[in-house]
Design an enzyme around this catalytic site. Structure first.
Site, PDB file in Angstrom:
ATOM      1  N   LEU A 175      -4.783 -34.880 -46.533  1.00  0.00           N
ATOM      2  CA  LEU A 175      -3.541 -35.653 -46.646  1.00  0.00           C
ATOM      3  C   LEU A 175      -2.383 -34.832 -47.211  1.00  0.00           C
ATOM      4  CD1 LEU A 175      -5.108 -39.031 -47.854  1.00  0.00           C
ATOM      5  CD2 LEU A 175      -4.427 -38.393 -45.524  1.00  0.00           C
ATOM      6  N   VAL A 206       1.156 -32.856 -46.173  1.00  0.00           N
ATOM      7  CA  VAL A 206       2.268 -33.596 -45.572  1.00  0.00           C
ATOM      8  C   VAL A 206       2.034 -33.992 -44.114  1.00  0.00           C
ATOM      9  CG1 VAL A 206       3.585 -31.505 -45.095  1.00  0.00           C
ATOM     10  CG2 VAL A 206       4.768 -33.689 -45.322  1.00  0.00           C
ATOM     11  N   MET A 207       1.417 -33.103 -43.302  1.00  0.00           N
ATOM     12  CA  MET A 207       1.200 -33.449 -41.892  1.00  0.00           C
ATOM     13  C   MET A 207       0.195 -34.594 -41.761  1.00  0.00           C
ATOM     14  SD  MET A 207       3.114 -31.740 -39.759  1.00  0.00           S
ATOM     15  CE  MET A 207       2.308 -31.802 -38.150  1.00  0.00           C
ATOM     16  N   ASN A 250      -9.043 -37.594 -48.822  1.00  0.00           N
ATOM     17  CA  ASN A 250      -8.591 -36.254 -49.176  1.00  0.00           C
ATOM     18  C   ASN A 250      -9.593 -35.692 -50.180  1.00  0.00           C
ATOM     19  OD1 ASN A 250      -6.282 -34.329 -48.858  1.00  0.00           O
ATOM     20  ND2 ASN A 250      -6.363 -34.439 -51.094  1.00  0.00           N
ATOM     21  N   ARG A 251      -9.728 -34.373 -50.174  1.00  0.00           N
ATOM     22  CA  ARG A 251     -10.704 -33.741 -51.068  1.00  0.00           C
ATOM     23  C   ARG A 251     -10.454 -34.146 -52.522  1.00  0.00           C
ATOM     24  NH1 ARG A 251     -10.658 -28.664 -53.137  1.00  0.00           N
ATOM     25  NH2 ARG A 251      -8.733 -28.311 -51.996  1.00  0.00           N
ATOM     26  N   ALA A 287      -6.083 -24.174 -40.855  1.00  0.00           N
ATOM     27  CA  ALA A 287      -6.902 -23.551 -39.817  1.00  0.00           C
ATOM     28  C   ALA A 287      -7.833 -22.518 -40.452  1.00  0.00           C
ATOM     29  CB  ALA A 287      -5.999 -22.888 -38.780  1.00  0.00           C
ATOM     30  N   ASN A 298      -3.340 -26.141 -36.599  1.00  0.00           N
ATOM     31  CA  ASN A 298      -2.969 -25.057 -35.683  1.00  0.00           C
ATOM     32  C   ASN A 298      -4.133 -24.080 -35.548  1.00  0.00           C
ATOM     33  OD1 ASN A 298      -0.453 -25.394 -34.506  1.00  0.00           O
ATOM     34  ND2 ASN A 298       0.641 -24.658 -36.316  1.00  0.00           N
ATOM     35  N   SER A 334       2.797 -30.951 -32.468  1.00  0.00           N
ATOM     36  CA  SER A 334       4.040 -30.272 -32.803  1.00  0.00           C
ATOM     37  C   SER A 334       5.112 -31.265 -33.199  1.00  0.00           C
ATOM     38  CB  SER A 334       4.548 -29.447 -31.623  1.00  0.00           C
ATOM     39  OG  SER A 334       5.774 -28.841 -31.987  1.00  0.00           O
ATOM     40  N   LYS A 378      -0.893 -25.363 -27.441  1.00  0.00           N
ATOM     41  CA  LYS A 378      -0.081 -25.413 -28.667  1.00  0.00           C
ATOM     42  C   LYS A 378       0.281 -24.006 -29.128  1.00  0.00           C
ATOM     43  CE  LYS A 378       2.160 -26.939 -32.207  1.00  0.00           C
ATOM     44  NZ  LYS A 378       2.046 -26.172 -33.378  1.00  0.00           N
ATOM     45  N   HIS A 425       2.993 -22.832 -26.969  1.00  0.00           N
ATOM     46  CA  HIS A 425       4.192 -23.555 -27.420  1.00  0.00           C
ATOM     47  C   HIS A 425       4.824 -22.802 -28.592  1.00  0.00           C
ATOM     48  CE1 HIS A 425       6.072 -26.133 -30.460  1.00  0.00           C
ATOM     49  NE2 HIS A 425       6.512 -26.891 -29.486  1.00  0.00           N
ATOM     50  N   ASN A 426       4.007 -22.416 -29.544  1.00  0.00           N
ATOM     51  CA  ASN A 426       4.549 -21.712 -30.708  1.00  0.00           C
ATOM     52  C   ASN A 426       5.083 -20.335 -30.339  1.00  0.00           C
ATOM     53  OD1 ASN A 426       3.641 -23.958 -32.093  1.00  0.00           O
ATOM     54  ND2 ASN A 426       2.918 -22.789 -33.840  1.00  0.00           N
ATOM     55  N   GLU A 436       8.296 -20.928 -28.975  1.00  0.00           N
ATOM     56  CA  GLU A 436       9.159 -21.278 -30.119  1.00  0.00           C
ATOM     57  C   GLU A 436       9.698 -19.996 -30.784  1.00  0.00           C
ATOM     58  OE1 GLU A 436       7.398 -24.208 -32.931  1.00  0.00           O
ATOM     59  OE2 GLU A 436       7.676 -22.692 -34.479  1.00  0.00           O
ATOM     60  N   TYR A 437       8.829 -19.023 -30.984  1.00  0.00           N
ATOM     61  CA  TYR A 437       9.259 -17.748 -31.573  1.00  0.00           C
ATOM     62  C   TYR A 437      10.328 -17.090 -30.688  1.00  0.00           C
ATOM     63  CZ  TYR A 437       5.422 -17.037 -35.050  1.00  0.00           C
ATOM     64  OH  TYR A 437       4.557 -17.109 -36.113  1.00  0.00           O
TER      65      TYR A 437
HETATM   66  C1  6PG Z   1       5.392 -27.122 -34.619  1.00  0.00           C
HETATM   67  C2  6PG Z   1       5.543 -25.822 -35.330  1.00  0.00           C
HETATM   68  C3  6PG Z   1       4.546 -25.743 -36.452  1.00  0.00           C
HETATM   69  C4  6PG Z   1       4.906 -24.771 -37.521  1.00  0.00           C
HETATM   70  C5  6PG Z   1       4.589 -23.344 -37.203  1.00  0.00           C
HETATM   71  C6  6PG Z   1       5.588 -22.353 -37.744  1.00  0.00           C
HETATM   72  O1  6PG Z   1       5.146 -27.055 -33.417  1.00  0.00           O
HETATM   73  O2  6PG Z   1       5.515 -28.171 -35.237  1.00  0.00           O
HETATM   74  O3  6PG Z   1       5.346 -24.779 -34.448  1.00  0.00           O
HETATM   75  O4  6PG Z   1       3.319 -25.515 -35.848  1.00  0.00           O
HETATM   76  O5  6PG Z   1       6.181 -24.934 -37.949  1.00  0.00           O
HETATM   77  O6  6PG Z   1       3.366 -23.126 -37.822  1.00  0.00           O
HETATM   78  O7  6PG Z   1       5.066 -21.121 -37.525  1.00  0.00           O
HETATM   79  P1  6PG Z   1       5.447 -19.816 -38.326  1.00  0.00           P
HETATM   80  O8  6PG Z   1       5.234 -20.102 -39.783  1.00  0.00           O
HETATM   81  O9  6PG Z   1       4.479 -18.820 -37.788  1.00  0.00           O
HETATM   82  O10 6PG Z   1       6.865 -19.532 -38.010  1.00  0.00           O
END
Ligand code: 6PG
Length: 474
Positions: free
Chosen positions: A10, A12-13, A32-33, A76, A102, A128, A182, A185-186, A189-190
């Site tokens: 538990l 934040v996500m 939660n633990r 993870a 993740n 995400s 996912k 996706h990240n 995102e980068y």
């Molecule tokens: C999302 C984000 C989420 C997170 C990343 C940031 O899709 O909600 O991608 O997964 O913000 O872990 O990654 P970095 O810390 O590697 O920038």
């Protein structure tokens, strides 16, 4: 009373996901633990819906309706394995564990296959949208068995973001497919973030605009084809003033970008699959360069361009917008190529258009533009690259003169634009009727007898470079 689904972990996500479920009327078991966290969640948000707090794994599992749906939201790697080891013995065949972290897709494949032997569905799920998304509607990318999606899909679709009434959640494919998507996706995102950063850098240092002015430029772009969450928050960040110093916030932040690893995985995986993802790789490397403080310090006196008379015209922001849009198309084309290759390698049968569809809302890369990608795959599901979709071909064709000009100006002024540059190089490489790879093959044959193929005949050839240079067929 039994819970329809349970969330353990538990932070934040996990907390926000549990609240999202409860707010949608699904009784949710929470664990939660350290149980202080469970209590504080129920104390603060108990009024939002039905929470069933549990302070032991046994009570938690016992409060779930069958087949059990258990979501784990922990870090993870090791922590995820530890939680699986703790809960799996308490489950029965047909139960489902959803890993919403993740995770690396290879770990997910391993876990899925181990749990499958015990009849438990392991559903590696990309989620995400950050904290806000988890609470108000994320984009959800579940892998795992089709049977598990029948039991989970309606719940997940219910709490996901919606665009034009369509949920941003679909069954991606078996075992690790969800976490793979996912991951990419990240990676995208980068790349997206790097391209935006380069645009900012050019507007600041080539055009001489102040952060607040650049914020306005991004606000304008956000109303057009670049409209997206990342562009929107870029304007917010650039417009922000540091309270302590009165300086632009962006000027008081240490310029060393961190990363948690998903971008790096995207590139490592692409290398293994043999997929060129230069846009993502350069984005990862750009963060890496920024973090090498000693290296950068030692390099402060390296000479820059002797002339800095590159011509920055009045229309420069418009040119940068074009460079950004074209580079963005390339980065997405590369990311989708990686998904296509991963899907083929692991037999996932991923619907690429559906991925664009569920990324239109909820996730970090949500953007107007994804509707175009969805349409491109709808028109031709087998297209080898998004670049040949008529809309994108035209967009890049229209942007390319500006794109080239912006990169040339950056080079002349000594402003690094690795994302823009690699995108253009990829585009020009794909277009080229002939590549110098022929010479590379000649060199390999020369020094290592590695052989080559010919343009005019079938077969494998080797030239006797050290002797009379006749051609042989080894
Ligand atoms: C999302 C984000 C989420 C997170 C990343 C940031 O899709 O909600 O991608 O997964 O913000 O872990 O990654 P970095 O810390 O590697 O920038």
């Amino acid at each position: 009373e039994t819970a329809r689904i349970g969330v353990t972990g538990l932070a934040v996500m996990g907390r926000n996901l549990a609240r999202n479920l409860a707010r949608h009327g699904h009784p949710v078991a929470v664990h939660n633990r350290t149980s202080a966290r469970t209590r504080s969640l129920v104390d603060e948000f108990g009024h939002e819906g039905t929470f069933l707090p549990a302070d032991t794994p046994e009570k938690f599992v016992g409060s779930l309706e069958r087949p059990r749906r258990l979501v784990i939201m922990v870090k993870a790697g090791g922590p995820t394995d530890a939680v699986i080891d703790e809960f799996a013995p308490l489950l029965d065949p047909g139960d489902m564990i959803v890993d919403g972290g993740n995770a690396n897709f290879a770990d997910t494949r391993r876990r899925e296959s181990a749990l499958r032997e015990r009849g438990v569905h392991f559903v590696g799920t990309g989620i995400s949208g950050g904290e806000e998304g988890a609470l108000h509607g994320p984009s959800i990318m579940p892998g795992g068995s089709a049977a598990s999606y029948e039991a989970l899909g309606p719940l997940l679709e219910d709490i996901s973001a919606k665009v034009d009434g369509t949920p941003c959640c679909t069954h991606v494919g078996p075992d690790g497919a969800g976490h793979f998507v996912k991951m990419v996706h990240n990676g995208i995102e980068y790349a997206d973030m790097q391209l935006i950063a380069e645009s900012y850098d050019l507007l600041r240092h080539a055009a001489g605009l102040a952060p607040a002015e650049i914020a306005e430029v991004f606000r304008t772009w956000n109303t057009g084809r670049l409209g997206s969450y990342l562009i929107e928050i870029t304007a917010e960040v650039l417009a922000h003033t540091d309270a302590a110093t009165g300086r632009p916030f962006v000027d008081v932040v240490l310029d060393q970008a961190e990363q948690k690893g998903t971008g790096r995985w995207t590139v490592q995986t692409a290398l293994d699959l043999g997929v060129p993802v230069g846009g993502i790789a350069e984005a990862v490397f750009a963060r890496s360069v920024s973090g090498h403080a000693v290296l950068r310090e030692a390099s402060q006196n390296l000479p820059g361009p002797s002339r800095n008379d590159a011509f920055v015209s009045f229309g420069f922001p418009e040119a940068v917008e074009k460079a950004l849009y074209a580079s963005k198309i390339v980065a997405y084309a590369q990311g989708f190529h990686e998904i296509q290759a991963g899907s083929a390698e692991y037999g996932w049968n991923i619907d690429l258009g559906a991925m664009a569809t569920i990324w239109r809302g909820g996730c970090i890369i949500r953007a107007r533009f994804l509707d175009r990608i969805r349409a491109a795959y709808e028109a031709d599901p087998q297209t080898p690259t998004l670049l040949t979709d008529p809309h994108f071909t035209e967009a890049v064709g229209d942007a390319q003169d500006a794109w080239r000009e912006v990169i040339a100006i950056a080079a002349k002024l000594g402003i690094p634009v690795p994302g823009f540059s690699t995108a253009l190089a990829y585009y020009d490489s794909l277009r080229a009727p002939r590549l110098p790879a022929a010479l590379t093959q000649g060199q390999r044959d020369y020094f290592g007898a590695h052989t080559y193929r010919r343009v005019d005949r079938e077969g494998t050839f080797h030239t006797l470079w050290g002797a009379d240079r006749t051609e042989t067929t080894p």
